[in-house]
Design a protein around this motif. Sequence first.
Motif, PDB file in Angstrom:
ATOM      1  N   MET A 170      97.274  26.494  60.547  1.00  0.00           N
ATOM      2  CA  MET A 170      97.682  27.289  61.557  1.00  0.00           C
ATOM      3  C   MET A 170      96.462  28.129  62.023  1.00  0.00           C
ATOM      4  O   MET A 170      96.214  27.986  63.387  1.00  0.00           O
ATOM      5  N   SER A 172     100.835  26.512  67.045  1.00  0.00           N
ATOM      6  CA  SER A 172     100.706  27.981  67.320  1.00  0.00           C
ATOM      7  C   SER A 172     101.794  28.300  68.385  1.00  0.00           C
ATOM      8  O   SER A 172     101.520  29.543  69.048  1.00  0.00           O
ATOM      9  N   GLU A 191     106.233  29.174  65.294  1.00  0.00           N
ATOM     10  CA  GLU A 191     105.415  30.346  64.536  1.00  0.00           C
ATOM     11  C   GLU A 191     106.696  31.193  63.848  1.00  0.00           C
ATOM     12  O   GLU A 191     106.448  31.532  62.506  1.00  0.00           O
TER      13      GLU A 191
END
Length: 227
Positions: A66, A79, A84
């Motif tokens: 990530m 992202s 997330e």
Amino acid sequence: MAFSHSLPMIRLAVLSAVTILSLIVLALCAHLLSFTNKFLGAGTYFTFSALGLATALLSLLTLPVMIFIDFKRNGAFTSLIAVELGWLGFLWVMWLATAGTTASSNAPGTSCSNFIISEVKTACSELQAVEAFAFLSWIALFFYFISLLVFSAVASSKGNGRVWFGTVKETDFNADSVHNHGEKAGVSVNQVPMTVTPAAQYTGQPQYPPQQGLGQPAQVHPSYPQV
């Protein structure tokens, strides 16, 4: 809210710290599994060591990816704030479960110095280290998760519904929606000023000055000789 502008740096710090802690927990849990197989028999293991190994492995396989993809590409799927929040929410639950399971395996008031065998004393110290690092990982991820969730919800309540499909690096959490920003910027172009003549007060229709079209001859009134 100046804190929201620091979210990209906080994100990098939290994910990097949890990655380092995951590497340590992975090594400790792997050694504890080896210890139980050696002294307690093959196939024997503590629940917290197996859970900690799995949690640390999941963190090591995803968090560095990530970070790397966010540096290399803008707007990547990994992202996105919605993605997330979902993944980091799962990870902090896993770290909390690891920390709780390890704490339950650690007898309260037990000191590792009470053990005579050096291997057992080492395993006791490793158990306490896994508990501490698991709690630290949980606290770091939970703090960032709650912060990101709150700022995203506030931005969404202002009319910026696309915030969930943006990235932390590119999103301005303090900005209003595009519609509200346009209303504050000035008057709409559709608003045309009108002048009302006295005749309009009776007819109820706005009177505009006559406009002579292009290519139309001008109207000339003939003059008659006076007799």
